[in-house]
Design a protein around this motif. Structure first.
Motif, mmCIF file in Angstrom:
data_model
loop_
_atom_site.group_PDB
_atom_site.id
_atom_site.type_symbol
_atom_site.label_atom_id
_atom_site.label_comp_id
_atom_site.label_asym_id
_atom_site.label_seq_id
_atom_site.Cartn_x
_atom_site.Cartn_y
_atom_site.Cartn_z
ATOM 1 N N VAL A 1 1.033 -1.255 -0.034
ATOM 2 C CA VAL A 1 0.100 -0.055 -0.144
ATOM 3 C C VAL A 1 1.105 1.056 -0.198
ATOM 4 C CG1 VAL A 1 -1.450 1.555 1.494
ATOM 5 C CG2 VAL A 1 -1.777 -1.386 1.013
ATOM 6 N N ILE A 2 1.890 0.926 0.674
ATOM 7 C CA ILE A 2 2.746 2.379 0.691
ATOM 8 C C ILE A 2 3.238 2.126 -0.516
ATOM 9 C CG2 ILE A 2 5.225 3.526 1.845
ATOM 10 C CD1 ILE A 2 3.520 1.554 4.336
ATOM 11 N N LEU A 3 4.023 1.665 -1.129
ATOM 12 C CA LEU A 3 4.595 1.474 -2.129
ATOM 13 C C LEU A 3 3.933 2.237 -3.103
ATOM 14 C CD1 LEU A 3 8.134 1.496 -3.405
ATOM 15 C CD2 LEU A 3 6.653 -1.284 -4.364
ATOM 16 N N ALA A 4 2.777 1.931 -3.526
ATOM 17 C CA ALA A 4 1.414 2.377 -4.828
ATOM 18 C C ALA A 4 1.514 3.415 -4.122
ATOM 19 C CB ALA A 4 0.566 1.274 -4.669
ATOM 20 N N LEU A 5 1.079 3.874 -2.784
ATOM 21 C CA LEU A 5 0.850 5.188 -2.738
ATOM 22 C C LEU A 5 1.802 6.574 -3.385
ATOM 23 C CD1 LEU A 5 -1.247 5.046 0.952
ATOM 24 C CD2 LEU A 5 -1.820 5.877 -1.517
ATOM 25 N N SER A 6 3.896 5.524 -3.178
ATOM 26 C CA SER A 6 4.596 6.532 -3.857
ATOM 27 C C SER A 6 4.597 6.986 -4.688
ATOM 28 C CB SER A 6 5.599 6.137 -3.676
ATOM 29 O OG SER A 6 6.827 6.115 -2.970
ATOM 30 N N ASN A 7 3.941 5.548 -5.652
ATOM 31 C CA ASN A 7 4.041 5.794 -7.362
ATOM 32 C C ASN A 7 3.392 6.643 -7.371
ATOM 33 O OD1 ASN A 7 4.964 4.610 -9.369
ATOM 34 N ND2 ASN A 7 2.574 3.354 -10.020
ATOM 35 N N PHE A 8 1.991 6.854 -7.008
ATOM 36 C CA PHE A 8 1.020 7.566 -7.416
ATOM 37 C C PHE A 8 1.022 9.089 -7.164
ATOM 38 C CE2 PHE A 8 -2.584 10.118 -5.859
ATOM 39 C CZ PHE A 8 -3.094 9.995 -7.104
ATOM 40 N N MET A 9 1.846 9.281 -6.313
ATOM 41 C CA MET A 9 2.266 10.803 -5.763
ATOM 42 C C MET A 9 3.241 11.404 -7.207
ATOM 43 S SD MET A 9 0.464 11.822 -3.375
ATOM 44 C CE MET A 9 -0.083 11.489 -1.844
ATOM 45 N N LEU A 10 3.723 10.306 -7.647
ATOM 46 C CA LEU A 10 5.179 10.289 -8.103
ATOM 47 C C LEU A 10 4.685 10.793 -9.348
ATOM 48 C CD1 LEU A 10 8.748 10.605 -8.475
ATOM 49 C CD2 LEU A 10 7.538 8.058 -9.318
ATOM 50 N N PHE A 11 3.662 9.720 -10.654
ATOM 51 C CA PHE A 11 2.539 9.353 -11.170
ATOM 52 C C PHE A 11 1.377 10.553 -11.576
ATOM 53 C CE2 PHE A 11 4.826 6.039 -12.322
ATOM 54 C CZ PHE A 11 4.383 5.526 -13.780
ATOM 55 N N VAL A 12 1.238 11.003 -9.884
ATOM 56 C CA VAL A 12 0.760 12.804 -10.576
ATOM 57 C C VAL A 12 1.766 13.945 -10.946
ATOM 58 C CG1 VAL A 12 -0.642 14.290 -9.113
ATOM 59 C CG2 VAL A 12 -1.384 11.577 -9.005
ATOM 60 N N ALA A 13 2.679 13.540 -10.192
ATOM 61 C CA ALA A 13 3.723 15.039 -10.339
ATOM 62 C C ALA A 13 4.323 15.335 -11.627
ATOM 63 C CB ALA A 13 4.923 14.733 -9.356
ATOM 64 N N PHE A 14 4.118 13.858 -12.460
ATOM 65 C CA PHE A 14 4.296 13.809 -13.759
ATOM 66 C C PHE A 14 3.530 14.295 -14.834
ATOM 67 C CE2 PHE A 14 4.642 10.062 -17.682
ATOM 68 C CZ PHE A 14 6.012 11.297 -18.048
ATOM 69 N N GLN A 15 2.571 13.477 -14.117
ATOM 70 C CA GLN A 15 1.793 13.523 -15.474
ATOM 71 C C GLN A 15 0.473 15.500 -14.933
ATOM 72 O OE1 GLN A 15 -0.068 12.010 -17.093
ATOM 73 N NE2 GLN A 15 0.847 9.953 -16.495
ATOM 74 N N MET A 16 1.110 15.732 -14.221
ATOM 75 C CA MET A 16 0.568 17.288 -14.213
ATOM 76 C C MET A 16 1.667 18.030 -15.020
ATOM 77 S SD MET A 16 0.644 18.288 -10.323
ATOM 78 C CE MET A 16 0.459 20.139 -10.082
ATOM 79 N N LEU A 17 3.081 17.790 -15.340
ATOM 80 C CA LEU A 17 3.328 18.516 -16.393
ATOM 81 C C LEU A 17 3.280 18.059 -18.145
ATOM 82 C CD1 LEU A 17 6.783 17.837 -14.247
ATOM 83 C CD2 LEU A 17 4.711 20.278 -14.484
ATOM 84 N N LEU A 18 2.741 16.633 -17.783
ATOM 85 C CA LEU A 18 2.734 16.481 -19.469
ATOM 86 C C LEU A 18 2.707 17.245 -20.336
ATOM 87 C CD1 LEU A 18 3.939 13.467 -20.882
ATOM 88 C CD2 LEU A 18 1.869 12.501 -20.389
ATOM 89 N N PRO A 19 0.953 17.888 -20.157
ATOM 90 C CA PRO A 19 0.712 18.550 -20.893
ATOM 91 C C PRO A 19 1.097 20.018 -20.893
ATOM 92 C CG PRO A 19 -1.096 18.527 -19.524
ATOM 93 C CD PRO A 19 0.281 17.664 -18.816
ATOM 94 N N THR A 20 1.242 20.726 -19.813
ATOM 95 C CA THR A 20 1.851 21.846 -20.026
ATOM 96 C C THR A 20 3.245 21.618 -19.775
ATOM 97 O OG1 THR A 20 2.671 20.863 -17.503
ATOM 98 C CG2 THR A 20 0.484 22.210 -17.694
ATOM 99 N N LEU A 21 3.988 21.653 -19.964
ATOM 100 C CA LEU A 21 6.007 21.902 -20.238
ATOM 101 C C LEU A 21 6.159 21.878 -21.124
ATOM 102 C CD1 LEU A 21 8.245 19.158 -18.653
ATOM 103 C CD2 LEU A 21 8.606 22.213 -18.548
ATOM 104 N N PRO A 22 5.089 21.625 -22.357
ATOM 105 C CA PRO A 22 4.953 21.942 -23.899
ATOM 106 C C PRO A 22 4.980 23.380 -23.906
ATOM 107 C CG PRO A 22 4.394 19.728 -24.421
ATOM 108 C CD PRO A 22 4.396 20.209 -22.465
ATOM 109 N N VAL A 23 4.111 23.460 -23.552
ATOM 110 C CA VAL A 23 3.189 25.223 -23.523
ATOM 111 C C VAL A 23 3.940 25.918 -22.497
ATOM 112 C CG1 VAL A 23 1.249 26.641 -22.614
ATOM 113 C CG2 VAL A 23 0.234 24.244 -23.242
ATOM 114 N N TYR A 24 4.182 25.591 -21.631
ATOM 115 C CA TYR A 24 5.742 26.024 -20.849
ATOM 116 C C TYR A 24 7.028 26.918 -21.578
ATOM 117 C CZ TYR A 24 9.333 28.053 -17.218
ATOM 118 O OH TYR A 24 10.459 27.872 -16.914
ATOM 119 N N VAL A 25 7.418 25.894 -23.112
ATOM 120 C CA VAL A 25 8.308 26.340 -23.594
ATOM 121 C C VAL A 25 7.993 27.059 -25.020
ATOM 122 C CG1 VAL A 25 9.280 24.717 -25.262
ATOM 123 C CG2 VAL A 25 9.444 23.902 -22.947
ATOM 124 N N THR A 26 6.612 27.305 -25.219
ATOM 125 C CA THR A 26 6.030 28.040 -26.318
ATOM 126 C C THR A 26 5.717 29.319 -25.723
ATOM 127 O OG1 THR A 26 5.047 25.949 -27.445
ATOM 128 C CG2 THR A 26 4.689 28.256 -27.134
#
Length: 394
Positions: A13-38
């Motif tokens: 459970v702890i590992l799954a929650l840790s993985n979840f936190m990391l993936f949210v951090a990653f997914q937040m940047l997926l659609p926004t970094l291209p716009v940031y660079v633009t």
């Protein structure tokens, strides 16, 4: 009758929650970094490099990560990867040029390659072997949950609060993932079982190559889908293309646990063949989609296909290797997927340039046909070996 070992343990459970936190951090940047660079003045080439540099660095580091996991140990490698990931996310806001953003994007990919390979290895250590398919399915469900709303959160934060808050929240979630990971009781590889190899040898696991080849072909298709789905929507006149991401994630979450249980009870063939066929139907429907209803149907079928096939391939990979080589096997598996995504985006993008995005998706069915042919040949050979063994023993 042997007692069924628990799956939902404290460490799982702890590992799954840790993985979840990391993936949210990653997914937040997926659609926004291209716009940031633009917004910083970057052109289409720079936006393309945001994706490709990340993929290349993750691909390069995975085999070395797998070897380190099997020699140095799980937790030191995980904490190193999280630290690199945190440094990269925290540094985006302070980069004063597009070139510096791209440089730290390369560093970000190194962190991502390390942590995702390590999470996959650690969870394979924690999950009872007789429940590997089910466990991988549930663990992957946390990643899919992050995929469902992480990009939406990232877009909302960047549009309403600005990029400073976007990177701060992403960094905060990464820090939480690091804190949680320290609480997981991780078993190290016994010293006597650690492979004694040179620096360059042992980077790939031979027993993992066949399922990794199938995973590469799935990654090829996946790369074409998610690299060009927005442009496909513009081509056919579907405005709300985000529905594909949403319903694909929902289907992934729904099917993973069920497919995992079927894998554990009946074996890989019951998942890898029908799952691939469903994936192909979804891909074909997508190529003919001109309405949102058709798009949603394609997303659901594609999600069911990928959500059943990929975790089953990963569980099958782990079952084929010695526990002391799980790190190398996981690195091999994810490297193949990265290579497939990169190759798919490049080759299918070239096809789309001279045809259309709809035709491009139909051409990508060739990769699925190769998947089916290769796997059916494998099954045929395994059946002949079994028959020959039974003949000799009788």
């Amino acid at each position: 009758m042997s007692e069924v070992k628990p799956l939902w343990t404290r460490d799982f459970v702890i590992l799954a929650l840790s993985n979840f936190m990391l993936f949210v951090a990653f997914q937040m940047l997926l659609p926004t970094l291209p716009v940031y660079v633009t917004d910083m003045g970057g052109d289409q080439l720079a936006v393309g490099l945001v994706i490709s540099l990340f993929t290349v660095s993750a691909l390069l580091v995975r085999p070395f990560t797998g070897k380190a996991l099997d020699t140095i140990g799980r937790k030191p490698v995980l904490l190193l990867g999280l630290a690199i990931f945190l440094l990269a996310v925290s540094g985006y806001y302070w980069m004063v040029s597009v070139a510096l953003v791209l440089a730290i994007r390369f560093l970000h990919g190194i962190g991502w390659g390390i942590v995702t390979t390590t999470y996959g290895t650690i969870v394979s250590d924690i999950i009872p072997s007789e429940r590997s398919g089910e466990g991988m399915g549930y663990f992957g469900m946390f990643s899919n949950l992050a995929m469902a709303f992480g990009p939406l959160v990232g877009l909302w934060v960047s549009q309403n609060w600005g990029y400073g808050w976007l990177f701060a929240i992403s960094a905060g979630l990464t820090a939480l993932a690091m804190i949680l990971s320290r609480l997981v009781r991780i078993k190290g590889v016994p010293a006597g079982k650690r492979p004694r190899t040179s620096i360059m040898s042992g980077l790939l696991e031979k027993a993992a190559l066949f399922p990794s080849l199938l995973n590469l072909l799935i990654g090829f298709i996946y790369g074409g889908i998610f690299s060009f789905i927005t442009l496909f929507g513009l081509e056919v006149g579907i405005e709300n293309i985000g529905l594909f991401f949403l319903f694909n994630a929902i289907a992934l979450m729904a099917v993973r646990p069920l497919a995992g249980k079927l894998f554990d009870r009946r074996g890989p063939v019951w998942i890898l063949l029908p799952g691939a066929i469903i994936l192909g139907v979804g891909l074909l429907l997508l190529s003919y989609s001109t309405t949102e209803i058709e798009l949603v149907g394609a997303a659901i079928l594609f999600g069911i296909g990928v959500g059943s096939v990929q975790p089953s391939l990963q569980a099958w990979t782990i079952k084929r290797v010695d526990p002391a080589r799980r790190g190398a096997a996981t690195g091999t598996f994810f490297s193949a997927f990265d290579l497939g995504i990169g190759g798919g985006a490049m080759i299918l993008g070239a096809i789309a340039k001279v045809t259309s995005f709809a035709l491009m998706y139909r051409y990508s069915l060739i990769a699925l046909a190769l998947y089916l042919i290769i796997y059916i040949i494998y099954l045929s050979r395994q059946a002949k070996k079994t028959q020959a063994t039974e003949t000799v023993s009788s």
